[in-house]
Design an enzyme around this catalytic site. Sequence first.
Site, short mmCIF file in Angstrom:
data_model
loop_
_atom_site.label_atom_id
_atom_site.label_comp_id
_atom_site.label_asym_id
_atom_site.label_seq_id
_atom_site.Cartn_x
_atom_site.Cartn_y
_atom_site.Cartn_z
CG PHE A 153 28.49 43.10 42.55
CD1 PHE A 153 28.00 43.17 43.86
CD2 PHE A 153 29.83 42.78 42.37
CE1 PHE A 153 28.82 42.90 44.94
CE2 PHE A 153 30.65 42.52 43.45
CZ PHE A 153 30.14 42.58 44.75
CE LYS A 177 27.81 45.15 30.97
NZ LYS A 177 27.67 44.21 32.11
CD GLU A 180 27.82 40.32 33.90
OE1 GLU A 180 27.82 41.54 34.13
OE2 GLU A 180 28.79 39.72 33.43
CB SER A 230 37.70 44.26 39.24
OG SER A 230 37.48 43.83 37.91
CB CYS A 285 35.17 50.98 45.68
SG CYS A 285 34.42 52.60 45.67
CD GLU A 386 38.67 45.43 45.46
OE1 GLU A 386 38.85 45.10 44.28
OE2 GLU A 386 38.01 46.43 45.80
P1 NAD Z 1 33.82 43.65 37.56
O1 NAD Z 1 35.04 44.32 37.07
O2 NAD Z 1 33.81 42.17 37.61
O3 NAD Z 1 32.57 44.04 36.61
C1 NAD Z 1 32.25 45.39 36.34
C2 NAD Z 1 31.58 45.48 34.98
O4 NAD Z 1 32.49 45.04 33.97
C3 NAD Z 1 30.33 44.62 34.84
O5 NAD Z 1 29.35 45.37 34.15
C4 NAD Z 1 30.81 43.42 34.02
O6 NAD Z 1 29.81 42.91 33.18
C5 NAD Z 1 31.93 44.01 33.18
N1 NAD Z 1 33.01 43.04 32.93
C6 NAD Z 1 33.48 42.09 33.79
N2 NAD Z 1 34.50 41.40 33.22
C7 NAD Z 1 34.68 41.92 31.99
C8 NAD Z 1 35.58 41.63 30.92
N3 NAD Z 1 36.51 40.67 31.03
N4 NAD Z 1 35.50 42.37 29.80
C9 NAD Z 1 34.58 43.35 29.68
N5 NAD Z 1 33.69 43.67 30.65
C10 NAD Z 1 33.74 42.96 31.80
O7 NAD Z 1 33.47 44.30 38.99
P2 NAD Z 1 32.35 43.84 40.03
O8 NAD Z 1 32.74 42.56 40.65
O9 NAD Z 1 30.99 43.97 39.42
O10 NAD Z 1 32.46 45.04 41.11
C11 NAD Z 1 33.37 45.01 42.17
C12 NAD Z 1 34.62 45.81 41.86
O11 NAD Z 1 34.28 47.15 41.54
C13 NAD Z 1 35.57 45.90 43.04
O12 NAD Z 1 36.88 45.74 42.58
C14 NAD Z 1 35.36 47.32 43.56
O13 NAD Z 1 36.46 47.88 44.25
C15 NAD Z 1 35.10 48.05 42.28
N6 NAD Z 1 34.41 49.31 42.51
C16 NAD Z 1 35.14 50.46 42.38
C17 NAD Z 1 34.54 51.68 42.62
C18 NAD Z 1 35.33 52.96 42.51
O14 NAD Z 1 34.74 54.01 42.57
N7 NAD Z 1 36.64 52.89 42.34
C19 NAD Z 1 33.19 51.73 42.99
C20 NAD Z 1 32.49 50.54 43.10
C21 NAD Z 1 33.11 49.32 42.85
#
Ligand code: NAD
Length: 493
Positions: A153, A177, A180, A230, A285, A386
């Site tokens: 997000f 994808k 959401e 994450s 991040c 985090e």
């Molecule tokens: P998230 O992991 O909740 O969601 C990321 C994506 O995964 C979304 O598209 C979501 O629909 C999907 N998703 C979520 N749960 C899932 C599941 N159980 N099974 C399959 N797909 C699933 O992350 P977020 O809250 O949207 O973003 C924040 C996180 O992203 C933080 O931890 C941040 O550090 C990380 N991030 C990392 C970087 C990097 O370069 N390392 C960059 C940006 C964000």
Amino acid sequence: MIETAQELLNYVGGKWQPSRSGTHQDVRNPATAATIARVPLSAKAEVDEAVRAGVAGFRQWRETPVIDRIKPLFKLRDLLIANLDEFGRTITNEAGKTYGESVAEMQRGVENVEVACGAPYMMQGSNNEDIAHGIDEHMIRQPLGVVAAITPFNFPGMIPLWFLPYAVATGNSFLLKPSEKVPMTTQLLFRLLEEAGFPAGVVGLVNGGKETVDAILDHPDVKAVSFVGSTSVAKYIYARATQNGKRAQCQGGAKNPAVIMPDADMEMSTRIMADSAFGCAGQRCLATSVAITVGDARQEFTDRMVAAAESRTVGYGLDKSTQMGPVISAESKSRIAGLIEKGVNQGARVLTGGADVDVDGFADGYFVHATLLDDVTPGSDIAKTEVFGPVLSMMHATSLDEAIQMVNDRAYGNQASIFTTSGSAARQFRHQAVAGNIGINLGVAAPMAFFPFSGWSESFFGDLHAQGAHGIEFFTQTKVVVERWPEHWSRTF
Ligand code: NAD
């Protein structure tokens, strides 16, 4: 900008279409909590349809010369720049960050489009004549087929562009994808992709959640998966995608430390650290989340950071005076409040901040103050977890060696920074810190588009990272050709 709670669409085979799944989720403006759109949670059959459209698009696209494949990317670049204002407003309304932060993320995205336009040069192979007498060997790069990205997000505009330009420039079809929580920016991006003239099926968009992701991970015609999000989900996606024989690059969460040496330029260091910890409401991040002062740095750094935190104006990201917007959701706000409370229960002191914020006219928004916690102990939850909110934990060391030990004593490895005027200290830190992105007098060491975004440890699962030359390698497979021709000519002339 989309103002009403409209139902968002998928983009499949060059056509916009509503999802048939019948399940939706509300998209909320984090500053007002108002529902601004409804995002479909697409079903497995809809992923299958999008992948089949991608396979059909790929057949022609891979036969298109690379110099022609980059022409729509040049057009896309201009369209992105022409629409920066609309991107800025859309990102602010669905992700909460300030307008300036929203526009800045798009500019980083544009840079990836610009770099991918170098594909005719970047995807060149290599060769040797006469590897044995009369035999030549060539290595060429070919695209994989349909590749997919699953994005988070916090950068709805930039992160899809870490992957899409490289994937299509090298001849693949690309399926996205998006998160959401922030799907509206992607609607705008795909309208511009359509206008840029990519043939049907070369770029596709399927909105959804876990079921949609699982359908991508299990689809036999998806050849590679790029993920950002994450750590727990990154691990899950890496395991399931690779088990299914796909390439995967999965970027996870972070807990970024910064060391402040007594010889640091304190005015500059606190200004940069405040931006790193509180910019984008700490939802980067590469946000610094732990500050480790060394020796005499403690007092002045603490005083200046308290002043910087307290002067930060919290509010709606489209108001010009706002320096920090809300966090993404009510759940996120209460999770952050819970982590602060837990930190206090484990011995930390709140110097300033907290989650009780009143923003005039935005009573329902998910706002958190810029927060500073002092005397955080290395083993406590707030030191290891985090937070993904505007919370900076402070710890103290007596020497650089001890500080580096504290930096390296953690699971994540996205970024580590040092603030100093000593070249020797900077060099030691650069050499010894366990992190893939190092900042020296920088709080957000975000690699430019032509360098890999190099997370390590629990911040990355895979081999080739996002962006630049790594992107070209990830989206191509090497083919080696060894060839011999009858020689009807003399080698001596
Ligand atoms: P998230 O992991 O909740 O969601 C990321 C994506 O995964 C979304 O598209 C979501 O629909 C999907 N998703 C979520 N749960 C899932 C599941 N159980 N099974 C399959 N797909 C699933 O992350 P977020 O809250 O949207 O973003 C924040 C996180 O992203 C933080 O931890 C941040 O550090 C990380 N991030 C990392 C970087 C990097 O370069 N390392 C960059 C940006 C964000």
